[in-house]
Design a protein around this motif. Structure first.
Motif, PDB file in Angstrom:
ATOM      1  N   GLY A   1       4.212   0.562  -4.666  1.00  0.00           N
ATOM      2  CA  GLY A   1       4.390  -0.528  -3.715  1.00  0.00           C
ATOM      3  C   GLY A   1       5.371  -0.161  -2.599  1.00  0.00           C
ATOM      4  N   VAL A   2       5.649  -1.131  -1.746  1.00  0.00           N
ATOM      5  CA  VAL A   2       6.559  -0.923  -0.605  1.00  0.00           C
ATOM      6  C   VAL A   2       7.715  -1.891  -0.732  1.00  0.00           C
ATOM      7  CG1 VAL A   2       6.801  -0.920   1.903  1.00  0.00           C
ATOM      8  CG2 VAL A   2       4.629  -0.210   0.859  1.00  0.00           C
ATOM      9  N   ASP A   3       8.911  -1.375  -0.728  1.00  0.00           N
ATOM     10  CA  ASP A   3      10.103  -2.222  -0.838  1.00  0.00           C
ATOM     11  C   ASP A   3      10.201  -3.145   0.363  1.00  0.00           C
ATOM     12  OD1 ASP A   3      13.286  -2.575  -0.381  1.00  0.00           O
ATOM     13  OD2 ASP A   3      12.801  -2.352  -2.517  1.00  0.00           O
ATOM     14  N   GLU A   4      10.630  -4.378   0.129  1.00  0.00           N
ATOM     15  CA  GLU A   4      10.701  -5.376   1.209  1.00  0.00           C
ATOM     16  C   GLU A   4      11.615  -4.951   2.338  1.00  0.00           C
ATOM     17  OE1 GLU A   4      11.588  -9.312  -0.001  1.00  0.00           O
ATOM     18  OE2 GLU A   4      10.000  -9.414  -1.513  1.00  0.00           O
ATOM     19  N   SER A   5      12.619  -4.164   2.074  1.00  0.00           N
ATOM     20  CA  SER A   5      13.602  -3.786   3.096  1.00  0.00           C
ATOM     21  C   SER A   5      13.024  -2.847   4.154  1.00  0.00           C
ATOM     22  CB  SER A   5      14.820  -3.129   2.440  1.00  0.00           C
ATOM     23  OG  SER A   5      14.429  -1.947   1.752  1.00  0.00           O
ATOM     24  N   ILE A   6      11.926  -2.182   3.816  1.00  0.00           N
ATOM     25  CA  ILE A   6      11.375  -1.216   4.788  1.00  0.00           C
ATOM     26  C   ILE A   6       9.976  -1.594   5.259  1.00  0.00           C
ATOM     27  CG2 ILE A   6      12.750   0.683   3.862  1.00  0.00           C
ATOM     28  CD1 ILE A   6      10.185   1.665   2.458  1.00  0.00           C
ATOM     29  N   ARG A   7       9.501  -2.777   4.906  1.00  0.00           N
ATOM     30  CA  ARG A   7       8.129  -3.146   5.260  1.00  0.00           C
ATOM     31  C   ARG A   7       7.912  -3.242   6.768  1.00  0.00           C
ATOM     32  NH1 ARG A   7       6.682  -7.683   0.538  1.00  0.00           N
ATOM     33  NH2 ARG A   7       6.546  -6.138  -1.180  1.00  0.00           N
ATOM     34  N   LYS A   8       8.943  -3.663   7.479  1.00  0.00           N
ATOM     35  CA  LYS A   8       8.808  -3.765   8.932  1.00  0.00           C
ATOM     36  C   LYS A   8       8.995  -2.409   9.617  1.00  0.00           C
ATOM     37  CE  LYS A   8      10.196  -8.599   9.395  1.00  0.00           C
ATOM     38  NZ  LYS A   8      11.152  -9.554  10.040  1.00  0.00           N
TER      39      LYS A   8
ATOM     40  N   VAL B   1       8.058   6.847  10.716  1.00  0.00           N
ATOM     41  CA  VAL B   1       8.777   6.293   9.565  1.00  0.00           C
ATOM     42  C   VAL B   1       7.837   6.314   8.365  1.00  0.00           C
ATOM     43  CG1 VAL B   1       9.988   4.301   8.632  1.00  0.00           C
ATOM     44  CG2 VAL B   1      10.190   4.857  11.058  1.00  0.00           C
ATOM     45  N   ARG B   2       8.330   6.859   7.249  1.00  0.00           N
ATOM     46  CA  ARG B   2       7.510   6.975   6.044  1.00  0.00           C
ATOM     47  C   ARG B   2       8.208   6.298   4.879  1.00  0.00           C
ATOM     48  NH1 ARG B   2       7.286  12.712   4.795  1.00  0.00           N
ATOM     49  NH2 ARG B   2       5.782  12.088   3.202  1.00  0.00           N
ATOM     50  N   ALA B   3       7.378   5.652   4.024  1.00  0.00           N
ATOM     51  CA  ALA B   3       7.943   5.013   2.826  1.00  0.00           C
ATOM     52  C   ALA B   3       8.137   6.027   1.710  1.00  0.00           C
ATOM     53  CB  ALA B   3       7.015   3.889   2.360  1.00  0.00           C
ATOM     54  N   ASP B   4       7.211   6.997   1.627  1.00  0.00           N
ATOM     55  CA  ASP B   4       7.291   7.999   0.558  1.00  0.00           C
ATOM     56  C   ASP B   4       7.569   9.355   1.188  1.00  0.00           C
ATOM     57  OD1 ASP B   4       7.109   9.542  -1.646  1.00  0.00           O
ATOM     58  OD2 ASP B   4       4.980   9.164  -2.051  1.00  0.00           O
ATOM     59  N   THR B   5       8.781   9.844   1.005  1.00  0.00           N
ATOM     60  CA  THR B   5       9.149  11.137   1.582  1.00  0.00           C
ATOM     61  C   THR B   5       8.891  12.296   0.630  1.00  0.00           C
ATOM     62  OG1 THR B   5      11.420  10.845   0.808  1.00  0.00           O
ATOM     63  CG2 THR B   5      10.919  10.077   3.039  1.00  0.00           C
ATOM     64  N   GLN B   6       8.393  11.975  -0.544  1.00  0.00           N
ATOM     65  CA  GLN B   6       8.140  13.023  -1.518  1.00  0.00           C
ATOM     66  C   GLN B   6       6.820  13.737  -1.267  1.00  0.00           C
ATOM     67  OE1 GLN B   6      10.523  13.807  -3.732  1.00  0.00           O
ATOM     68  NE2 GLN B   6      11.725  12.174  -2.760  1.00  0.00           N
ATOM     69  N   LYS B   7       5.870  13.022  -0.631  1.00  0.00           N
ATOM     70  CA  LYS B   7       4.561  13.592  -0.360  1.00  0.00           C
ATOM     71  C   LYS B   7       4.456  13.947   1.109  1.00  0.00           C
ATOM     72  CE  LYS B   7       2.003  11.378  -4.100  1.00  0.00           C
ATOM     73  NZ  LYS B   7       3.152  10.877  -4.831  1.00  0.00           N
ATOM     74  N   ALA B   8       3.571  14.905   1.417  1.00  0.00           N
ATOM     75  CA  ALA B   8       3.409  15.366   2.805  1.00  0.00           C
ATOM     76  C   ALA B   8       2.845  14.260   3.689  1.00  0.00           C
ATOM     77  CB  ALA B   8       2.476  16.584   2.824  1.00  0.00           C
ATOM     78  N   GLY B   9       3.239  14.257   4.939  1.00  0.00           N
ATOM     79  CA  GLY B   9       2.746  13.264   5.900  1.00  0.00           C
ATOM     80  C   GLY B   9       3.623  13.220   7.130  1.00  0.00           C
TER      81      GLY B   9
ATOM     82  N   ILE C   1       2.414  -6.780   4.862  1.00  0.00           N
ATOM     83  CA  ILE C   1       2.555  -5.953   3.665  1.00  0.00           C
ATOM     84  C   ILE C   1       3.141  -6.819   2.551  1.00  0.00           C
ATOM     85  CG2 ILE C   1       3.548  -3.863   2.679  1.00  0.00           C
ATOM     86  CD1 ILE C   1       3.859  -2.787   5.517  1.00  0.00           C
ATOM     87  N   GLU C   2       2.410  -6.898   1.430  1.00  0.00           N
ATOM     88  CA  GLU C   2       2.851  -7.708   0.303  1.00  0.00           C
ATOM     89  C   GLU C   2       2.731  -6.867  -0.983  1.00  0.00           C
ATOM     90  OE1 GLU C   2       0.531 -11.243   0.257  1.00  0.00           O
ATOM     91  OE2 GLU C   2       1.253 -11.953   2.235  1.00  0.00           O
ATOM     92  N   THR C   3       3.004  -7.521  -2.100  1.00  0.00           N
ATOM     93  CA  THR C   3       2.850  -6.884  -3.406  1.00  0.00           C
ATOM     94  C   THR C   3       1.542  -7.341  -4.031  1.00  0.00           C
ATOM     95  OG1 THR C   3       5.235  -6.782  -3.716  1.00  0.00           O
ATOM     96  CG2 THR C   3       3.868  -6.555  -5.696  1.00  0.00           C
ATOM     97  N   SER C   4       0.735  -6.397  -4.448  1.00  0.00           N
ATOM     98  CA  SER C   4      -0.574  -6.706  -5.019  1.00  0.00           C
ATOM     99  C   SER C   4      -0.454  -7.151  -6.472  1.00  0.00           C
ATOM    100  CB  SER C   4      -1.465  -5.467  -4.921  1.00  0.00           C
ATOM    101  OG  SER C   4      -2.657  -5.651  -5.643  1.00  0.00           O
ATOM    102  N   ASP C   5      -1.469  -7.875  -6.945  1.00  0.00           N
ATOM    103  CA  ASP C   5      -1.490  -8.220  -8.371  1.00  0.00           C
ATOM    104  C   ASP C   5      -1.801  -6.989  -9.216  1.00  0.00           C
ATOM    105  OD1 ASP C   5      -4.132  -7.826  -7.755  1.00  0.00           O
ATOM    106  OD2 ASP C   5      -4.744  -9.894  -8.122  1.00  0.00           O
TER     107      ASP C   5
END
Length: 451
Positions: free
Chosen positions: A392-399, A406-414, A435-439
């Motif tokens: 998922g995506v943390d609420e603090s970085i969704r915007k 800007v990347r949410a996951d810095t562990q993978k290439a992109g 951006i929300e949290t899925s079920d």
């Protein structure tokens, strides 16, 4: 063999302004000087005429002495002075009928006839008479002792001409001072008036060197339209350059996935040669579409693209087949809830970018599940939802993650481009990207676009 210098001076706005302004001032100045001199001469003439009118009794005394006045009176006797005048008497047709003794001594017997030639001009009246001297002529139409007289009184012009020449010299000297002062003021006003243009040139050089992005705003009113137009041009140029850069980055980002799919297809041992070629040509066709789409977007911008309607289900199915090849090691469980009649209210290239970026992120970051759905909400808007069961995506970085780089996951290439591209596309359609949290406990991307 001849050699010559081909020197062509540069055109200067200041020179044109100086010459034009100075010419106008000089023309007006000399015109005023001529008028002042003329008025001065006429004023002298009128003053002399008034003085002669005041001395009419003395003139009458001289007429009486020559028996031209039959009646006598005390006022004539009182003014019977020995002063003599250069006088000629004319009839109604300006034929000379009498000449004073001083005029006779000078041989001035044709004064009336000569005066008749200029009497319709504006005063002062000036004549060169028979004695080759210049005279100012004063016409007195008077009635003395009930007799009407046209008297021409002649005054030697030498003294008056000297006085008028002196007055003219003073006038033109003062005019010269005024012109010199005007030239100084013109030069000052010219350089003062041109300072905003010099400043504009310096600011444009600063823009050209990259030190600033536009012109300042506090210019004179006359230059506001120019500076605004230049600033708009600079903004458009910068925006176009940014579009080119973004389009090339987006193209590289989009082609990366297709190239990965091609590699996966070539490594797939379950496909025969014909199937492999068919799958590769399918990816090449998508690459060709992406190149055309990105070039078109670079030229026209997002809002310049023609809006169409594109079916969602076939494109999502096509992309999922490609992503299965790229991420075949993850054994992703993919689910699509998209009615076959549902359409995206826009161009196919935009839908491919949206679904391609969101679905690739979902396949890359999920644990095992990815779900895509499309529908129309109660407000009549088109909704596209992409979910996964990843972190998922943390609420603090969704915007922040919808910004370029800007990347949410810095562990993978992109490169942090995909979500920014999606946000730009959605914004161009006046839509929203949430951006929300899925079920499924992962990220849920919701795109809402008004129809």
């Amino acid at each position: 063999m001849r050699f010559g210098l081909n020197f062509k001076p540069k055109k200067r706005l200041l020179t044109r302004m100086f010459l034009t302004s100075l010419s106008i001032i000089a023309l007006v100045g000399f015109g005023l000087a001529w008028l002042v001199n003329l008025l001065h001469a006429q004023n002298n003439y009128n003053e002399e005429t008034a003085q002669l009118i005041a001395e009419i009794p003395k003139v009458a005394a001289e007429l009486k002495e020559h028996d031209l006045i039959p009646e006598t009176s005390e006022w004539l006797d009182e003014n019977n002075t020995p002063e003599r005048y250069v006088i000629a008497s004319c009839d109604q047709n300006f034929k000379q009928v009498w000449t004073s003794s001083l005029a006779v001594d000078k041989g001035l017997f044709d004064t009336c006839e000569r005066f008749d030639e200029i009497r319709h001009d504006s005063p002062p009246y000036y004549l060169n008479l028979a004695d080759n001297k210049g005279y100012f002529i004063y016409l007195l139409s008077v009635e003395i002792a009930k007799n009407q007289y046209n008297l021409l009184v002649m005054k030697d012009a030498e003294k008056l001409e000297q006085e008028m020449d002196k007055f003219s010299r003073r006038t033109y000297f003062r005019l010269g001072l005024v012109l010199a002062l005007a030239l100084v003021l013109l030069i000052s006003a010219g350089y003062w008036g041109m300072r905003p243009l010099v400043r504009m040139r310096n600011e444009l050089e600063s823009v050209n060197s990259g030190k600033s992005k536009g012109l300042s705003q506090d210019y004179p009113v006359e230059l506001e339209g120019v500076t605004q137009a230049l600033n708009q041009l600079l903004v458009q140029s910068s925006a176009q350059q940014q579009r080119y850069q973004n389009a090339m980055n987006d193209l590289a980002h989009s082609l990366k996935t297709r190239l990965a799919a091609v590699h996966a297809i070539t490594d797939d041992s379950t496909l025969d040669r014909h199937a492999t070629s068919e799958k590769i040509m399918e990816q090449v066709s998508q690459m060709d579409q992406l190149v055309k789409y990105q070039l078109k977007r670079a030229m026209l911008g997002r809002k310049g693209l023609k809006q169409e309607q594109t079916k969602v289900a076939p494109l999502v199915n096509q992309l999922s087949q490609m992503l299965f090849k790229v991420y075949r090691d993850k054994q992703v469980e993919f689910t699509a809830h998209i009615p076959i009649e549902h359409v995206f209210p826009g161009e196919k290239g935009d839908l491919m970018e949206l679904c391609g970026n969101l679905m690739e992120n979902a396949f890359k970051l999920c644990i095992s599940q990815v779900r895509v759905s499309a529908s129309y909400n109660d407000a009549g808007e088109f909704e596209l939802i992409v979910e996964d069961d990843g972190q998922g995506v943390d609420e603090s970085i969704r915007k922040k993650i919808i910004e370029r780089g800007v990347r949410a996951d810095t562990q993978k290439a992109g490169q942090g481009i995909g979500l920014a591209v999606c946000n730009e596309i959605v914004t161009s359609y006046n839509g929203k990207l949430a951006i929300e949290t899925s079920d499924l406990e992962g990220a849920k991307f919701i795109i809402t676009i008004p129809i």
